[in-house]
Enzyme design. Structure first.
Site, PDB file in Angstrom:
ATOM      1  N   LYS A  32       0.849  -1.195   0.000  1.00 27.45           N
ATOM      2  CA  LYS A  32       0.000   0.000   0.000  1.00 27.45           C
ATOM      3  C   LYS A  32       0.884   1.244   0.000  1.00 27.45           C
ATOM      4  CE  LYS A  32      -3.947   1.796   2.713  1.00 27.45           C
ATOM      5  NZ  LYS A  32      -4.763   1.570   3.932  1.00 27.45           N
TER       6      LYS A  32
ATOM      7  N   SER B  60      -9.627   1.444   3.074  1.00 30.30           N
ATOM      8  CA  SER B  60      -8.768   2.234   2.211  1.00 30.30           C
ATOM      9  C   SER B  60      -7.717   1.414   1.447  1.00 30.30           C
ATOM     10  CB  SER B  60      -8.046   3.282   3.069  1.00 30.30           C
ATOM     11  OG  SER B  60      -7.208   2.653   4.018  1.00 30.30           O
TER      12      SER B  60
ATOM     13  N   SER C 185      -9.686  -1.107   7.227  1.00 29.78           N
ATOM     14  CA  SER C 185      -9.128  -0.843   5.895  1.00 29.78           C
ATOM     15  C   SER C 185      -8.406  -2.007   5.233  1.00 29.78           C
ATOM     16  CB  SER C 185      -8.186   0.361   5.941  1.00 29.78           C
ATOM     17  OG  SER C 185      -8.935   1.551   5.961  1.00 29.78           O
TER      18      SER C 185
END
Lengths: 99, 497, 495
Positions: C79, C154, C178
């Site tokens: 990420k 996310s 997330s």
């Protein structure tokens, strides 16, 4: 709970955000709705409850006082929006001013 | 009682002073990262992701900073709570790259305490100054703006950013500029003695803000003037002068405008060292909202009583205790004890080492204050670089006490040692100093008396000062002769005739 | 031969046996990404040539018989909230558009030490704030199962990269769900570890007391493999736990829930906001676990309705502070502001306010405003401190539950993946996506999302398993048993 535009602008100033007129109009009602939602917590009596700042139950994490290598100046300044090779450069800090 | 105006036309007033003192702790690395804290490095060469506030970087507390803070707290008679934590104080400034300073808000490492000021030789009484607290926090970097250079930018150096600071906050217990200076001197002595901080105002390792206002007894009423915080003072002298100036300025302001604490809120003033004036920096204290909250990147610190007790046990003797001991153990006068102790631990150790060999503490005290301290001042050198080792000076003073060397000859030796170093024997040999034995002394006395019959008559007639001329002659014949011994032998011979 | 980019275990086997080289794997992953990216947009940055060179090195070392790390030759996507040298770290924000970190996050250093192929940085909601990966300066990521839908957020890019079979493993971060919510939306397995189990050093902070990095993969075995590489104490992170690291792979292999007491969170199943498909997935899982020998016990949480309000005070408060550093002074985006503002507030203030207003997106600004307000003088006690007190009550609920059961079973999300744009105009609706996930973050305990079913439209549905702090092995054991008995984790999206 209702924010005036003036209050939103003040809050934005505290957070160092220069909101556009459009943003000021939009964010007020959004904050109001969110705050109304989180206000549910007021139903609970927490007078006897100690606030919990962390999920950890460990204490005392520290390092010995020994110097270790940091960053080369060139590496530290590489991401700077403006630099003079030795310093970060920012718009003038006026005497007595507080940013 | 109605207060009346003094010779200057002023009503009686009292100056109320509270100090916020920031001292840099003597750690080699920063409070939350391992960058060097060394003073004077090239800009932005002592920084890392942590003190630069880079995304993702996390703080880890320096154990020595905790240790030094507790040491300071104990020396300042503070309570050391069993639990302390870290809070973020939030404000934006270019020398604060995270947008918050890691500090301590409601649970400082040192709780309430006090510092006792000793009695002074000018007759100021001893006084206890209360402390609200002392807390640990990280220092900010430096922003420089050269206005004369017409620069459109400020330059930021983050070397200092993250250096550990202990902020010591006094109660408003100080009553004069001189008292504030006494407090700072005593604080500096304590903190340097314990090697907690260098306390060099010039280098910024000690910084002082003073909160000042007046209580004026004007006729029947008591008036309190608005509080002013004075910043930018760069020496103890400046602190003293700034407070002195500010108290009179506040008095005049009250006379002119009638401003009181009820009508004017707290302001921030700077100190101009050249013009010797305070000046307005911030008219109205900006209602800063620091939004303190516990720093979630750090965990609380537990300080069990055993750990605090161990630090307390290792503190050793504090300056105030040394003063008292010098008065009892060595029978020094309070003033003399004060002078020596105030010079700091190195001189204290030197004094004790010399006195031990010399066997005469008062003589040692006098020599150290007159000869050693003067030399250090004249030559601008540190005691660590002083060429005469404590045992050597001790041996020299022992000879004086024993009478085998007079003060004047001893000073010659002292000067020789200063220039050449070496041992006492080497110095005396080089100066041709030899002990004068009894037979030599007798021969010399006989010769002098034979050549100066008039002196014998004068002495017999009660004019003992006539002997002075003989002693002078004797020194010219043999510089090693001890005037005291000579005098006594001469008297014996005159009386025996 | 085909390179199985959906299984680290299989890749590892092929690489060890010499049936595939690291270069082949890297090339295949890059080809695969190139093919899928136009439709998915899972990556903000793809490493390209650098990965090929790293793979060549690995192949040389392997043929020379040198020892290799546990992830040797396995492509891993991370990420874009994890700091990496050699690749930009943008947090999908204009604020950090060109930012190059001068250091590696601890987990990145661990991946490098394990010889993983760091293939690229995945898309996300800006600064990890969101549940749909639509709040991204790099554009939205599309769900590989249905490109009109969100992959969740996310960590939407990290989930979609696995679901699109670009890479077998990815790292996400989870502050309120997330990792788990996008894992559920994309039909994969995602672990949010115990708070403090994985170092946060180099994880760009959103809410420091809630953030954790965790692994995402198709199945529990791969997940445990990556977890065992990233877990462990880190002296650079004061909130890192000093406990020894368990053998997670062994726990998955044990796949044994006989005698395990599994608590079913009844109030979550009875929540009117819970979609039928999600409820059925939990019901089916109950049967699977019972059949495998577990003891199922009903559990009720007293304070679960306060999870989301508590979270949406604490997280924005911490975020408002954590994001203060992005002010245009030392790194990141700078805007000097209009002359009008410069004149009114001075050049420095103008730079601060304009850099932040132009550099941040709307959701980030909303949360900064919310957090600033909730910490401000006169309101901190009413909001922030109050939320911290309720947080303790929430943790107490969990402690009570874990006195009776070993792990908890419930839904991950109220609904399957929703349509892109559906919740963008209503922040509160978006926040309610976290209904079942924020509890684990507030309490600091491990939680695992596991694929457990599908809707009529073939969209994936997950279940969530939670355990007491540091009881990750119990979660992996249960997930191992579940995946032995079911095939949800083997279903792949249509190509």
């Amino acid at each position: 709970m209702a924010f005036s535009e003036q209050e939103i602008r003040q809050l934005a100033r505290l957070a160092r955000l220069e909101l556009t007129a459009e943003e000021v109009r939009m964010v007020g009602p959004q904050l109001e709705r969110i705050l109304e939602f989180v206000q549910q917590l007021a139903e609970l009596n927490t007078d006897q409850v100690e606030p919990m700042t962390t999920a950890l139950d460990i204490q005392n994490c520290w390092a010995a006082d020994q110097v270790a290598d940091g960053l080369q100046r060139s590496a530290a300044l590489a991401n700077a929006p403006q630099a003079d090779g030795e310093h970060f450069l920012v718009p003038p800090v006026l005497p007595g001013g507080n940013g | 009682m109605t207060a009346t105006r003094d010779d200057h036309g002023r009503f009686p007033f009292e100056t109320i002073i509270g100090l916020e003192v920031h001292v840099q702790l003597k750690t080699v690395s920063k409070l939350f990262c391992r960058c060097s804290t060394k003073f004077g490095a090239a800009p932005n060469t002592q920084i890392c992701p942590v003190c630069l506030g880079l995304p993702g970087a996390l703080p880890v507390i320096n154990q020595q900073a905790i240790e030094l803070s507790i040491r300071a707290g104990l020396a300042l008679n503070c309570r050391i709570p069993e639990f302390t934590k870290w809070d973020r104080k939030q404000y934006f400034y270019p020398d604060l790259p995270k947008g918050y300073q890691i500090s301590q808000y409601d649970l400082p490492i040192c709780a309430e305490g006090y510092l006792d000021l000793p009695e002074t030789d000018t007759g100021e009484a001893a006084k206890r100054i209360g402390l609200f607290r002392a807390h640990l926090e990280e220092d900010a970097g430096k922003s420089m703006h050269d206005e004369t250079g017409g620069l459109t930018q400020s330059r930021i150096d983050l070397n200092r950013c993250g250096t550990p600071l202990l902020e010591i906050v006094t109660k408003p217990d100080l009553r004069s500029a001189e008292e504030a200076r006494r407090f700072l001197l005593e604080l500096k002595l304590l903190l340097t003695h314990l090697e907690i901080s260098d306390c060099e105002m010039q280098e910024g390792s000690l910084r002082v803000d003073a909160n000042v206002n007046l209580h004026i007894s004007a006729g029947n009423q008591k008036v309190v003037t608005p509080i002013v915080e004075i910043k930018n003072m760069n020496s103890f002298r400046a602190v003293e002068r700034a407070i002195g100036f500010e108290s009179l300025r506040q008095y005049d302001e009250w006379e002119e405008t009638g401003a009181t604490i009820q009508t004017v809120s707290k302001r921030t003033f700077g100190w101009n060292d050249v013009r010797e004036q305070t000046f307005v920096q911030r008219e109205k204290e900006e209602s800063a909202d620091y939004r303190y909250f516990p720093d979630p990147d750090l965990i609380p610190v537990a300080l069990p009583a055993e750990r605090v007790d161990a630090i307390r046990a290792a503190l050793g003797e504090l300056p105030s205790q040394t003063r008292t001991r010098f008065e009892t153990q060595y029978q020094l006068k309070p003033y003399d004890a004060d002078v020596i102790v105030n010079q700091g631990p190195t001189l204290v150790r030197y004094f004790e080492a010399v006195a031990k060999v010399a066997g005469d503490a008062k003589r040692t005290s006098a020599w150290i204050q007159q000869d050693v301290m003067r030399t250090l001042k004249e030559q601008q050198c540190e005691l660590n670089d002083f060429p005469i080792a404590a045992p050597t000076l001790g041996q020299l003073l022992r000879k004086v006490t024993e009478g085998s060397l007079d003060n004047a000859r001893a000073r010659d030796v002292f000067q020789y040692l200063l220039r050449h170093g070496g041992t006492l024997d080497e110095a005396t040999k080089a100066l041709g100093i030899e002990a004068v034995d009894q037979s030599e002394l007798d021969l010399l006395c006989d010769r002098l008396l034979a050549e100066n019959a008039k002196v014998i008559d004068d002495v017999r007639g009660g004019k003992q000062q006539a002997l002075g001329a003989l002693i002078g002659q004797a020194k010219r014949i043999n510089p090693n002769v001890n005037p005291g011994q000579l005098r006594q032998r001469l008297l014996e011979k005159i009386n025996a005739v | 031969m085909t390179v199985p980019l959906d299984s680290a275990a299989q890749l590892s086997q092929l690489l060890t046996s010499g049936e595939a080289t690291a270069v082949e794997v890297a090339q295949e992953a890059l080809r695969r990404i190139e093919a899928s990216e136009p439709a998915i947009n899972a990556f903000n940055h793809v490493a390209g040539e650098a990965v090929i060179r790293q793979a060549e090195e690995l192949d040389k070392r392997r043929s020379a018989g040198q020892p290799l790390g546990r992830l040797a030759g396995i492509p891993v996507a991370v990420k874009d909230v994890l700091c990496t040298t050699e690749m930009p770290t943008t947090c999908a924000s204009r604020m950090l558009r060109d930012y190059m970190s001068p250091y590696d996050a601890t987990v990145i250093a661990k991946l490098r030490a394990a010889d993983a192929l760091l293939i690229g940085k995945t898309n996300m909601d800006e600064f990890a704030m969101g549940a749909s990966t639509e709040n991204s300066a790099c554009g939205p990521t599309y769900n590989p199962w249905d490109r009109t839908r969100t992959p969740g957020g996310s960590s939407g890019g990290a989930a979609a990269a696995v679901a699109a079979c670009d890479v077998p493993l990815s790292l996400g971060s989870d502050t309120g769900g997330s990792i788990r919510q996008p894992a559920a939306f994309c039909g994969i397995t995602g672990m949010k570890p115990t708070y403090g189990r994985v170092s946060r050093y180099g994880l760009v902070a959103f809410a420091s007391s809630l953030d954790q990095i965790g692994p995402m993969s198709w199945d529990a075995a791969d997940n445990a493999l990556l977890m065992s590489v990233i877990a462990g104490h880190d002296p650079r992170d004061s909130t890192s736990l000093p406990a020894a690291v368990d053998d997670y792979s062994l726990a998955v292999a044990q796949a044994d829930v006989r005698g395990m007491r599994i608590g079913v969170i009844r109030d979550q199943l009875e929540n009117p906001g819970l979609d039928d498909d999600a409820r059925q997935a939990v019901q089916a899982a109950i049967d699977v676990f019972r059949d495998a020998g577990a003891e199922l016990i009903d559990v009720r949480f007293q304070y679960s309705r306060y999870w989301v309000p508590t979270y949406y005070i604490i997280a924005p408060c911490e975020a408002s502070s954590n994001l203060s550093r992005y002010d245009g002074a030392h790194y990141g985006f700078r805007s000097l502001g209009t002359r009008e503002v410069v004149q009114k507030f001075g050049p420095l203030m103008a730079m601060y306010c304009h850099s932040r207003d132009d550099g941040f997106g709307p959701e980030v600004k909303r949360r900064i405003m919310l957090g600033t307000y909730a910490l401000s003088e006169g309101y901190a006690a009413k909001y922030y401190t109050k939320a911290l007190s309720v947080r303790r009550l929430i943790r107490q609920d969990y402690d009570d539950a874990f006195a009776k059961v070993d792990i908890l079973l419930g839904p991950v999300t109220p609904t399957p993946a929703f349509r892109l744009g559906e919740k963008m105009d209503d922040p509160l609706q978006m926040y309610l996506c976290d209904l079942f996930t924020v509890g684990a973050n507030l309490a600091g305990l491990p939680a695992l999302a596991v694929p457990a079913g599908k809707t009529a439209d073939a969209l994936p549905v997950g279940i969530q398993l939670q355990a007491a702090p540091l009881h990750e092995p119990a979660l992996y054991r249960a997930a191992g048993a579940f995946q032995q008995a079911t095939e949800h984790h083997t279903r792949r999206p249509p190509q």
